[in-house]
Write a protein that holds these residues in place. Sequence first.
Motif, PDB file in Angstrom:
ATOM      1  N   TYR A  88      69.312 124.892  50.098  1.00  0.00           N
ATOM      2  CA  TYR A  88      68.512 123.794  49.382  1.00  0.00           C
ATOM      3  C   TYR A  88      66.910 122.681  50.190  1.00  0.00           C
ATOM      4  CZ  TYR A  88      70.866 119.302  51.044  1.00  0.00           C
ATOM      5  OH  TYR A  88      71.144 118.396  51.776  1.00  0.00           O
ATOM      6  N   CYS A  92      64.323 123.681  43.780  1.00  0.00           N
ATOM      7  CA  CYS A  92      64.250 125.020  43.865  1.00  0.00           C
ATOM      8  C   CYS A  92      63.421 125.271  44.524  1.00  0.00           C
ATOM      9  CB  CYS A  92      64.882 125.610  42.669  1.00  0.00           C
ATOM     10  SG  CYS A  92      66.288 124.336  41.303  1.00  0.00           S
ATOM     11  N   CYS A 132      68.861 128.624  43.828  1.00  0.00           N
ATOM     12  CA  CYS A 132      68.711 126.437  43.598  1.00  0.00           C
ATOM     13  C   CYS A 132      69.703 126.290  44.666  1.00  0.00           C
ATOM     14  CB  CYS A 132      68.008 126.670  42.237  1.00  0.00           C
ATOM     15  SG  CYS A 132      67.793 125.274  42.432  1.00  0.00           S
TER      16      CYS A 132
END
Length: 221
Positions: free
Chosen positions: A29, A152, A162
């Motif tokens: 992430y 994302c 994501c």
Amino acid sequence: MARLLLVVVVGLFAALGAGPAQAADGYRYWSFWQRGGDGGSWAYATQGPSSARPDDGDMIGFRFAVSEDSNDATRPRGMADFAAVCADTPATDGTKRVAVVIDFGTAADAADHRTPPAPRTECARVGADASAGEALAAVAKPLRYNSAALLCAISGYPESGCGDKMSGSVDAHAAPKGDGDDGKADGDSASGGPSAGLIGGLAAVVLLGAAAVWQARRRRA
């Protein structure tokens, strides 16, 4: 006989010590960081980009990487400060300047293990009350968010995914490191390998078994 026992115990300890470290779960992430314009180290943001409101002269950073949690997150690389990033962007009334550092991570962090875009810095001129997310959008579109408002993708990177969970494939990141390196820390020695109790218990079993064999031979003699 004593030598045999010693060899068995030493071999047991060596075999257990050489065992693989326990796998850890992590997530791929974009992490969000902040620091003052006068330099210093990056601090993991306590608010999301849509809520945080940096001041004129502040810096915000984003790093794409695989991390276990916020304590393990990887800092943006590079030593650029606000003066360097925004040197060509003069102050104007009613606006503020925010230095934006975007680090797309490494090939090891990418889902397909391809080399990601190079890190970049931008100076965002935004309204005086703009959020960090608005500053990022001013210099790094397109952005992609999911339904839970999780960031994302920045500048379209990555194209998909994501906050994907990575099971058993995360390098150890004991804590964030300084700005000039890749952000990875040495592994925590407590995170892998068998416990001392387990080693001691198995060693005791080996010793008791060997002692029983020795006593049986002695009785036969």
